[in-house]
Scaffold this active site. Structure first.
Site, PDB file in Angstrom:
ATOM      1  N   SER A 107     -30.318 -52.056 -31.883  1.00 40.45           N
ATOM      2  CA  SER A 107     -29.588 -50.958 -31.260  1.00 40.45           C
ATOM      3  C   SER A 107     -30.458 -49.704 -31.205  1.00 40.45           C
ATOM      4  CB  SER A 107     -28.312 -50.668 -32.062  1.00 40.45           C
ATOM      5  OG  SER A 107     -27.565 -49.651 -31.453  1.00 40.45           O
ATOM      6  N   GLY A 108     -30.555 -49.115 -30.014  1.00 41.19           N
ATOM      7  CA  GLY A 108     -31.352 -47.911 -29.834  1.00 41.19           C
ATOM      8  C   GLY A 108     -32.780 -48.162 -29.397  1.00 41.19           C
ATOM      9  N   THR A 112     -30.520 -51.434 -22.871  1.00 35.73           N
ATOM     10  CA  THR A 112     -29.669 -51.087 -21.723  1.00 35.73           C
ATOM     11  C   THR A 112     -30.480 -50.372 -20.648  1.00 35.73           C
ATOM     12  OG1 THR A 112     -27.729 -50.932 -23.153  1.00 35.73           O
ATOM     13  CG2 THR A 112     -27.603 -49.826 -21.021  1.00 35.73           C
ATOM     14  N   ASN A 157     -27.732 -45.285 -32.556  1.00 34.62           N
ATOM     15  CA  ASN A 157     -27.885 -45.163 -31.109  1.00 34.62           C
ATOM     16  C   ASN A 157     -26.659 -44.462 -30.540  1.00 34.62           C
ATOM     17  OD1 ASN A 157     -28.345 -45.507 -28.396  1.00 34.62           O
ATOM     18  ND2 ASN A 157     -28.298 -47.737 -28.417  1.00 34.62           N
ATOM     19  N   SER A 160     -24.850 -47.205 -27.780  1.00 35.41           N
ATOM     20  CA  SER A 160     -25.063 -48.581 -28.239  1.00 35.41           C
ATOM     21  C   SER A 160     -24.103 -49.536 -27.538  1.00 35.41           C
ATOM     22  CB  SER A 160     -24.852 -48.659 -29.754  1.00 35.41           C
ATOM     23  OG  SER A 160     -24.969 -49.987 -30.193  1.00 35.41           O
ATOM     24  N   SER A 161     -24.647 -50.613 -26.971  1.00 34.21           N
ATOM     25  CA  SER A 161     -23.806 -51.651 -26.361  1.00 34.21           C
ATOM     26  C   SER A 161     -23.106 -52.417 -27.482  1.00 34.21           C
ATOM     27  CB  SER A 161     -24.654 -52.616 -25.538  1.00 34.21           C
ATOM     28  OG  SER A 161     -25.265 -51.958 -24.465  1.00 34.21           O
ATOM     29  N   GLY A 386     -29.260 -56.807 -30.533  1.00 35.23           N
ATOM     30  CA  GLY A 386     -30.365 -57.287 -31.343  1.00 35.23           C
ATOM     31  C   GLY A 386     -29.920 -57.514 -32.776  1.00 35.23           C
ATOM     32  N   GLU A 388     -29.015 -57.017 -36.418  1.00 33.56           N
ATOM     33  CA  GLU A 388     -28.444 -55.817 -37.031  1.00 33.56           C
ATOM     34  C   GLU A 388     -28.416 -55.933 -38.546  1.00 33.56           C
ATOM     35  OE1 GLU A 388     -25.568 -53.904 -33.593  1.00 33.56           O
ATOM     36  OE2 GLU A 388     -24.642 -54.712 -35.407  1.00 33.56           O
TER      37      GLU A 388
END
Length: 976
Positions: A107-108, A112, A157, A160-161, A386, A388
């Site tokens: 994340s981050g 995206t 993030n 974050s998705s 990704g 985590e």
């Protein structure tokens, strides 16, 4: 790419396959850091793209950059996400196969954004039409909508998705993007009801409250204050400096319109979002028996058009079916809160699924329905969470990291497979590669009857009082001896210090992760009481009616658990991806603070490890570090061998063999495939590139020397020519009064031309004026003795002045026409007996027909022998068009006011300038003659057009082209 090797000490290597330190993680990181310091955020491992998030804007995503990478060989330019996107696109077109791009990273890291850049590239680079533009616009606009409903601020993030997304972009055989389809995975529904400190709920809630119009908020019963809603205040960070909720609200509303949501859809969708917020403000108290009660129904009256009393009962009582009757069992406060939150999660989760389906309807390929149903291929984009690792990792992190294990397994399999297939195709022996096979971890999670998911499902479904801790007990019982599993109970004394009693730890391929079992049972069950579902079907909101279909209640079968649904969807995704050619983008965070220019080596090293980049590099470098097609290799390095420079006449592979032998390659350093050379060691390529750099300088010196020699010879010849001309001029002057000879002919012509030029600017007012004519030079005295000659000269000069005004500097053949006199007996404005021959080309079919062109005071005539074929009055003549080249074709444009009038005339005339000049003067159309470049359109008949295309060639030609246009090839006009 090879050209950048000379700067490798400063900016690193563009492709890790060529990294000199073989498979060294330290060298890998050092290369990444060198490039990052120079704002070079992209690096390759073969065709895998590594992207390091710079946390700042870089000027590398402009339209100019897109144009630069379109249709260019993958390794020809520096690494870029556009290069990968373009290579995938052209591979799909040339091989007519399906491809996918896997974008991964924590994340981050920029996943995206990478996905957006690829979509934007295809939107610009693919062919365009109104229908296709609509498809592309909807694909692009699906991003802000899905981000609003599926993304949130986390600790790592701000965008974050919180779901996985796979998008197929469908192309037709021409390469046009004609449709798309999106699959979503594991939306983090728990975020709707709970956020950790420093985190937010999904963006759409804040966008609606902060950006929504006053009338809309009033209609939804909302206030413009996020602090009023329980589901938005838990993280204590409603306002974030990097997020502008008001602007994002406008973007989302516009995007929904582009995706073809109508006003009713949008109203009902935001009604659902508002209902979730109101539901979060439903608070319970306990009565004397501990049962849940509601002090006020204020929030309930805004919930989806359902009667308040019905909702009240559903949230405080559970309906139990006992034989033939139904019994209401009151909730405790804890059960009521659980039911409320379960409903909020269900409403949001199902609305999200509806939203994705609705977007898919708008992206559906409608082109094939109105055109041929030819071959279709797809490029898939997988933007998925990704690996985590948080301070506390729960059920969501367990599922996400299991997903990453599966994708890593697929990644290694497909990479090995692709390498093996290339070696086999080229006839090169394959050398086995040692790598960590994470199948043991995947089996630990997913194995039937024995894996963690199976144990969790059994515990969720067994009768009795199943809890998170009984689930942990079952895991210890079944997994006790597994080398990748440990708990507090199973650990040694040293390991126990880092574990709580409710934890289990998995040793993933990327490293250890500790999971807290609290919430595993509830999150996996994701149960919503049947009577609450029944109440949802009473909603007046059409979207909710679709999300809670009546048929759902008919089944007595227990629905699949969340983990099993996710496992099955991953298996289906794996099948989808296995059937396609794989490409990869690995995104890395440069630091945890989103700080521009900072490269945290510890953090990046961790990501390099869990993304499996060293594994991929090992596979890619297992045999040969570098491979190129013979033509490409020979084109670049042919200057290094006398036998191949400047041109190799034979087969490229033979030329490459001759070249590498000259360079002294040893047999173990390279292999010759069927279409490519394979070089084993990076140092061999470096030595070749360094030799080429030296050779380039030597060649440049030679070329410069040759160029100077050529220029010196040109200057010598120019001076010799000047001396000759000056001598000739002097001789001509001396013999100017003698009869015309070779010595004075050019001088006399110069004198005549000079006199005529001066005369042009000093003509007498009338032809009869005999006193103000400029005195002619001796060579022209005889010519100007009588008035008739003066009259002719006067007329000629008048016409030539008009010709110059229309064509000078515009038409290539004009300069050569200046010295050619106009002949009054050829074409005249005074007599129908005087005419000029032309070739007329039919408007349909372009058949050539000989005709005569005649001009009168009122009209222009096209005549065949004594028969008039077409008459155009000057009032109906709109003008004439001709090309800027050296051809003799003109188009006379006719106003089609009269139904009897034919269309435009396409004529070829050897006396083009004379005909058009006299036409312009008689009809007063000097400003209506247009000299154009390229093509000229003409009217065949009213409402129907044709075209004439002009070009330059060795020989003049006129013929009908394959495109249905008349093709006119003009001769090349040498500059004077």
């Amino acid at each position: 790419m090879e050209g950048a090797l000379i700067a490798r000490d400063r900016v690193g290597i563009q492709d890790f396959v060529l990294l000199d330190a073989h498979n060294s993680e330290t060298a890998f990181l050092d290369n990444l850091k060198k490039r990052f310091t120079e704002d070079l955020i992209y690096t390759y491992i073969g065709t895998l793209l590594i992207s390091v998030n710079p946390y700042k804007e870089l000027d590398i995503y402009t339209k100019k950059q897109m144009d630069l990478y379109m249709g260019v060989n993958f390794f020809e330019l520096p690494p870029h996400i556009y290069a990968l996107a373009d290579n995938v696109y052209h591979t799909m077109l040339s091989e007519a196969n399906n491809n996918f791009i896997l974008i991964s990273g924590e994340s981050g890291a920029g996943k995206t954004e990478a996905s957006k850049k690829i979509l934007q590239y295809y939107a610009v680079s693919c062919p365009s039409s109104t229908l296709l533009d609509t498809v592309r616009d909807r694909m692009l606009m699906s991003n802000p909508v899905l981000e609003a409903f599926g993304n949130a601020k986390t600790m790592k993030n701000d965008n974050s998705s919180r779901f996985g997304k796979y998008m197929d972009i469908q192309f037709d055989c021409q390469g046009d993007a004609v449709g798309g389809h999106i699959l979503s995975y594991l939306l983090e529904k728990s975020r709707v009801v709970h956020q950790n400190h420093g985190e937010r709920n999904f963006h759409i809630f804040y966008q609606l409250v902060e950006g929504g119009e006053e009338d809309l908020l009033r209609h939804l019963g909302l206030e413009k204050d996020t602090k009023r809603y329980s589901y938005l205040v838990q993280g204590e960070c409603s306002n974030v400096s990097s997020i502008n909720d008001k602007n994002d609200w406008k973007t989302v509303k516009n995007a929904l319109s582009v995706i073809d949501f109508d006003a009713n859809d949008i109203e009902h969708l935001f009604g659902i979002i508002a209902s979730v917020l109101h539901l979060g403000n439903v608070h319970f108290d306990g009565d004397t028996k501990g049962y849940a009660t509601l002090n006020t129904n204020a929030a309930l009256r805004w919930l989806l058009g359902i009667h308040v009393q019905v909702l009240h009962e559903a949230l405080t009582f559970r309906k139990i079916e006992a034989k033939s009757e139904e019994v209401l069992s009151p909730f405790t406060v804890d059960h009521a809160i659980y039911a409320r939150d379960a409903l909020a999660k269900a409403i949001y989760g199902r609305a999200f699924t509806w939203l994705v389906n609705r977007i898919n309807e708008s992206l559906e390929n409608k082109v094939s329905k109105i055109s041929d149903s030819g071959r279709k291929t797809v490029i898939g984009l997988l933007d998925i969470y990704g690996f985590e690792v948080f301070s506390v990792n729960s059920f969501e992190q367990f599922c996400i990291n299991y997903c990453n294990e599966k994708l890593q397994q697929l990644f290694i399999q497909l990479t090995l497979k692709a390498e093996q297939e290339e070696y086999e195709a080229e006839g090169i022996g394959w050398e086995p590669v040692q790598f960590f096979n994470n199948k043991i971890i995947c089996d630990l999670v997913e194995e039937k009857h024995r894996g963690i998911i199976s144990v969790l499902d059994e515990e969720c479904m067994r009768p009795g009082d199943a809890t998170d801790l009984t689930f942990l007990d079952k895991l210890e019982e079944k997994m006790g001896n597994h080398p990748h599993f440990v708990t507090y109970k199973l650990a040694d004394k040293k390991t126990r210090k880092s574990l709580e009693r409710g934890d289990f730890r998995l040793l993933h391929y990327a490293g250890e992760v500790t999971y807290c079992v609290v919430g595993f049972i509830d999150k996996n069950n994701d149960l919503l009481y049947k009577n609450i579902k029944d109440v949802m079907r009473l909603s007046k909101n059409p979207i909710i009616q679709q999300c809670f279909p009546a048929t759902e209640g008919d089944s007595r079968r227990r629905p699949e658990t969340v983990a099993t649904q996710f496992k099955n969807s991953l298996l289906r995704l794996t099948e989808i991806l296995t059937a396609k050619e794989a490409w990869y983008v690995r995104c890395l965070k440069s630091n945890d603070n989103k700080q521009p220019g900072k490269f945290d080596e510890v953090l990046v090293r961790h990501q390099v490890k869990y993304l499996g980049l060293m594994e991929h590099l090992r596979v890619r470098r297992a045999g040969f570090a570098y491979r190129r097609r013979y033509e490409v290799f020979l084109k670049r390095y042919k200057a290094l061998c006398p036998a191949t420079w400047p041109h190799w006449k034979g087969v490229p592979s033979d030329g490459v063999e001759k070249l590498v032998q000259h360079l002294g390659y040893q047999p173990d350093e390279y292999k010759m495939g069927k279409t490519k050379i394979f070089i084993r060691y990076a140092r061999t390529l470096f030595a070749t590139e360094d030799a080429f750099e030296i050779c380039k300088h030597e060649l440049a010196t030679k070329i410069e020397t040759c160029w100077r020699g050529v220029q010196a010879r040109k200057e010598r010849d120019r001076r010799a020519w000047a001396v000759k001309i000056i001598k000739q001029f002097i001789k001509g002057y001396i013999t100017r009064r003698e009869a015309k000879t070779t010595d004075n002919s050019e001088y006399l012509a110069f004198v005549r031309q000079s006199y005529l030029n001066r005369l042009k600017d000093n003509l007498p007012k009338t032809v009869l004026d005999k006193t103000t004519w400029l005195t002619p030079p001796p060579v022209m005295t005889e010519v100007f003795r009588n008035s008739e000659t003066k009259c002719n000269v006067f007329s000629q000069l008048q016409q030539k002045v008009v010709t110059s005004g229309i064509f000078k500097g515009k038409k290539d053949s004009y300069p050569s026409s200046i010295a050619v006199p106009f002949v009054d007996t050829r074409i005249s404005q005074y007599s129908l007996q005087k005419h000029v021959p032309v070739v007329k080309y039919d408007r349909n079919g372009f058949k050539p027909r000989p005709r005569q062109l005649i001009l009168t005071q009122a009209a222009v005539y096209l005549v065949e022998e004594a028969k008039i074929k077409q008459r155009v009055d000057y009032v109906s003549l709109k003008g004439a068009s001709l090309s800027n080249l050296g051809d003799s074709v003109m188009i006379l444009h006719v106003a089609l006011n009269d139904p009897k009038q034919k269309g435009d005339m396409i004529l070829q005339c050897d006396h083009l300038f004379e005909a058009l000049t006299k036409l312009a003067m008689i009809a007063n159309k000097q400003n209506n003659i247009k000299v154009v470049q390229g093509s000229i359109k003409f009217e065949i008949q009213a409402g129907k057009e044709g075209g004439v295309d002009f070009s330059v060639g060795q020989e003049p030609m006129i013929y009908k082209g394959k495109n249905g246009h008349l093709m006119v090839v003009a001769p090349r006009i040498k500059s004077r």
